[in-house]
Design a protein around this motif. Structure first.
Motif, PDB file in Angstrom:
ATOM      1  N   UNK A 180       3.299 -13.488 -17.115  1.00 55.91           N
ATOM      2  CA  UNK A 180       2.219 -12.730 -17.751  1.00 55.91           C
ATOM      3  C   UNK A 180       2.291 -11.228 -17.501  1.00 55.91           C
ATOM      4  N   UNK A 181       1.871 -10.496 -18.516  1.00 54.14           N
ATOM      5  CA  UNK A 181       1.602  -9.053 -18.468  1.00 54.14           C
ATOM      6  C   UNK A 181       2.814  -8.144 -18.377  1.00 54.14           C
ATOM      7  N   UNK A 182       3.987  -8.634 -18.032  1.00 55.10           N
ATOM      8  CA  UNK A 182       5.125  -7.737 -17.843  1.00 55.10           C
ATOM      9  C   UNK A 182       5.274  -6.805 -19.046  1.00 55.10           C
ATOM     10  N   UNK A 183       5.440  -5.478 -18.829  1.00 58.65           N
ATOM     11  CA  UNK A 183       5.729  -4.775 -17.579  1.00 58.65           C
ATOM     12  C   UNK A 183       4.515  -4.224 -16.841  1.00 58.65           C
ATOM     13  N   UNK A 184       3.329  -4.701 -17.140  1.00 54.99           N
ATOM     14  CA  UNK A 184       2.154  -4.312 -16.362  1.00 54.99           C
ATOM     15  C   UNK A 184       1.960  -5.294 -15.219  1.00 54.99           C
ATOM     16  N   UNK A 185       1.124  -4.935 -14.265  1.00 52.54           N
ATOM     17  CA  UNK A 185       0.973  -5.747 -13.056  1.00 52.54           C
ATOM     18  C   UNK A 185       0.360  -7.101 -13.367  1.00 52.54           C
ATOM     19  N   UNK A 186       0.915  -8.147 -12.761  1.00 55.53           N
ATOM     20  CA  UNK A 186       0.357  -9.488 -12.852  1.00 55.53           C
ATOM     21  C   UNK A 186      -0.064 -10.009 -11.485  1.00 55.53           C
ATOM     22  N   UNK A 187       0.478  -9.389 -10.393  1.00 53.58           N
ATOM     23  CA  UNK A 187       0.234  -9.839  -9.012  1.00 53.58           C
ATOM     24  C   UNK A 187       0.523 -11.333  -8.908  1.00 53.58           C
ATOM     25  N   UNK A 237      10.267  -0.909  -3.779  1.00 53.49           N
ATOM     26  CA  UNK A 237      10.915   0.188  -3.068  1.00 53.49           C
ATOM     27  C   UNK A 237      10.574   1.553  -3.641  1.00 53.49           C
ATOM     28  N   UNK A 238      10.099   1.585  -4.889  1.00 56.04           N
ATOM     29  CA  UNK A 238       9.860   2.850  -5.567  1.00 56.04           C
ATOM     30  C   UNK A 238      11.033   3.298  -6.410  1.00 56.04           C
ATOM     31  N   UNK A 239      12.145   2.539  -6.373  1.00 57.98           N
ATOM     32  CA  UNK A 239      13.307   2.898  -7.184  1.00 57.98           C
ATOM     33  C   UNK A 239      12.997   2.788  -8.670  1.00 57.98           C
ATOM     34  N   UNK A 240      12.064   1.938  -9.016  1.00 59.25           N
ATOM     35  CA  UNK A 240      11.639   1.744 -10.396  1.00 59.25           C
ATOM     36  C   UNK A 240      10.111   1.764 -10.400  1.00 59.25           C
ATOM     37  N   UNK A 241       9.514   2.939 -10.492  1.00 58.01           N
ATOM     38  CA  UNK A 241       8.052   3.074 -10.337  1.00 58.01           C
ATOM     39  C   UNK A 241       7.279   2.596 -11.558  1.00 58.01           C
ATOM     40  N   UNK A 242       7.477   1.348 -11.898  1.00 56.24           N
ATOM     41  CA  UNK A 242       6.905   0.764 -13.106  1.00 56.24           C
ATOM     42  C   UNK A 242       5.389   0.714 -13.083  1.00 56.24           C
ATOM     43  N   UNK A 243       4.820   0.486 -11.905  1.00 59.22           N
ATOM     44  CA  UNK A 243       3.378   0.269 -11.796  1.00 59.22           C
ATOM     45  C   UNK A 243       2.628   1.484 -11.259  1.00 59.22           C
ATOM     46  N   UNK A 244       3.296   2.623 -11.203  1.00 56.87           N
ATOM     47  CA  UNK A 244       2.648   3.809 -10.662  1.00 56.87           C
ATOM     48  C   UNK A 244       2.617   3.771  -9.143  1.00 56.87           C
ATOM     49  N   UNK A 245       1.637   4.445  -8.562  1.00 54.47           N
ATOM     50  CA  UNK A 245       1.543   4.520  -7.104  1.00 54.47           C
ATOM     51  C   UNK A 245       0.812   3.294  -6.552  1.00 54.47           C
ATOM     52  N   UNK A 246       1.240   2.793  -5.375  1.00 48.85           N
ATOM     53  CA  UNK A 246       0.492   1.698  -4.744  1.00 48.85           C
ATOM     54  C   UNK A 246      -0.924   2.175  -4.425  1.00 48.85           C
ATOM     55  N   UNK A 247      -1.931   1.294  -4.355  1.00 48.10           N
ATOM     56  CA  UNK A 247      -1.833  -0.106  -3.985  1.00 48.10           C
ATOM     57  C   UNK A 247      -1.658  -0.958  -5.247  1.00 48.10           C
ATOM     58  N   UNK A 248      -0.768  -1.987  -5.148  1.00 49.23           N
ATOM     59  CA  UNK A 248      -0.646  -2.981  -6.200  1.00 49.23           C
ATOM     60  C   UNK A 248       0.054  -4.214  -5.638  1.00 49.23           C
ATOM     61  N   UNK A 249      -0.004  -5.283  -6.404  1.00 52.94           N
ATOM     62  CA  UNK A 249       0.728  -6.498  -6.067  1.00 52.94           C
ATOM     63  C   UNK A 249       1.904  -6.649  -7.001  1.00 52.94           C
ATOM     64  N   UNK A 269       0.815  -1.210   0.000  1.00 47.51           N
ATOM     65  CA  UNK A 269       0.000   0.000   0.000  1.00 47.51           C
ATOM     66  C   UNK A 269       0.848   1.258   0.000  1.00 47.51           C
ATOM     67  N   UNK A 270       2.167   1.072   0.033  1.00 48.62           N
ATOM     68  CA  UNK A 270       3.093   2.196  -0.041  1.00 48.62           C
ATOM     69  C   UNK A 270       4.428   1.677  -0.526  1.00 48.62           C
ATOM     70  N   UNK A 271       5.291   2.578  -0.988  1.00 46.58           N
ATOM     71  CA  UNK A 271       6.660   2.205  -1.310  1.00 46.58           C
ATOM     72  C   UNK A 271       7.438   2.061  -0.011  1.00 46.58           C
ATOM     73  N   UNK A 272       8.489   1.239  -0.047  1.00 44.72           N
ATOM     74  CA  UNK A 272       9.303   1.100   1.151  1.00 44.72           C
ATOM     75  C   UNK A 272      10.079  -0.193   1.159  1.00 44.72           C
ATOM     76  N   UNK A 273      10.506  -0.597   2.362  1.00 46.48           N
ATOM     77  CA  UNK A 273      11.275  -1.817   2.523  1.00 46.48           C
ATOM     78  C   UNK A 273      10.406  -3.049   2.423  1.00 46.48           C
TER      79      UNK A 273
END
Length: 308
Positions: free
Chosen positions: A88-95, A48-60, A7-11
């Motif tokens: 599947x789906x890379x670079x979009x979310x696959x969870x 971590x947010x170093x590579x914000x590929x999926x935009x802002x959380x929330x995501x899997x 639900x957020x970027x981080x460790x």
């Protein structure tokens, strides 16, 4: 079903298991009961947010999966009960860290028969990255001299084996404690990058497979007309221009789903030519611990989450 989300970027601590609705497969899609899911460096960077590929959380996070088809939509390539693997789906979310994933059937392939789900899940993203770089882009063939950076890592250890399966002479860069492992993969020469400057030790290379942001330095070892394959600097136009101005070919690789290549990889696996190495597994509930290991940069081979 269970799914790991953030639900957020981080460790690694931001990863948590939640209960969510099971996805429904659309036409030409299948619902896969996931048995195992690999953890890749890109997962760590996205989390971590170093590579914000999926935009802002929330995501899997997570892409690599191996499992069994539980439902098949109209027109899907597989039937219920088939064992499949893919990214599947890379670079979009696959969870991918979840009990179930719904995905287009053409982004999956039949799991190598000789592998269990844990080892099959270790393959897709890393093996496709190596395949699309070495085979599709560089057309590595018998007699080529190929230099592989980070040869003991997730992508690197598969790149060594794919290059060898194509008949290449493989020169591998790895730290001294991992030399026996890399030689066991088939590398013809192994160099300790910590104590030896590879640009002074290596010459006349046809293809450099760079997964360590060493593109510009790697030009020093290429023969005229040689190819630099870069998976870390694939979008670097300045580097591409330098490479081409110097008389070499540049191939920037950003991996994508490809069932045909997954099928070719599975054939080599079942023929005993490629074997993924899994150094450690973690249950789904310990995805954070798996991220800690991958994030350390010291993992040998692959780290995999067991789901079933």
């Amino acid at each position: 079903m269970r799914a790991v989300v953030q639900k957020s970027f981080g460790g690694p601590e931001v990863l948590e298991i939640v209960e969510t609705e099971r996805p429904e497969p659309l036409a030409a899609e299948v619902l896969v009961r996931v048995h195992a899911s690999a953890v890749n460096p890109v997962d760590v960077a996205v989390r971590s947010g170093a590579y914000p590929l999926l935009g802002e959380p929330v995501f899997g996070v997570g892409w690599d999966i191996s499992g069994v088809v539980e439902e098949a939509g109209p027109g899907a390539r597989f039937k219920v009960g088939d064992e499949v693997y893919g990214m599947p789906f890379f670079p979009r979310a696959a969870t991918g860290y979840a009990d179930y994933v719904a995905a287009p059937s053409r982004q999956l392939a039949r799991k190598p028969a000789s592998l269990d789900h844990v080892h099959a899940a270790a393959l897709p993203l890393a093996a496709l990255t190596a395949w699309q770089g070495l085979v599709d882009a560089a057309n590595v063939s018998a007699g080529d001299r190929v230099l592989i950076h980070r040869a003991a890592g997730g992508v690197g250890h598969l790149a060594v084996q794919i290059a060898k399966a194509r008949g290449a002479h493989v020169i591998a860069l790895a730290s001294a404690p991992k030399h026996d492992f890399v030689r066991g993969l088939g590398a013809d020469e192994v160099i300790d990058y910590r104590t030896t400057d590879f640009t002074e030790a290596v010459t006349d290379v046809d293809v450099v497979f760079d997964s360590n942001s060493q593109g510009e330095r790697s030009l020093n070892v290429l023969k005229p007309g040689g190819t630099l394959v870069s998976i870390m600097e694939h979008g670097d136009r300045e580097l591409a221009a330098k490479v081409e101005a110097a008389g070499y070919r540049f191939a920037g690789i950003s991996v994508e789903p490809d069932y045909a290549s997954l099928e070719a990889i599975a054939e080599l696996v079942d023929a005993g030519r490629i074997r993924p190495y899994v150094s450690e597994t973690f249950p789904l509930a310990e995805a954070g611990k798996a991220h800690e290991v991958v994030g350390s940069g010291r993992a040998q081979g692959k780290i995999v989450l067991t789901v079933v």
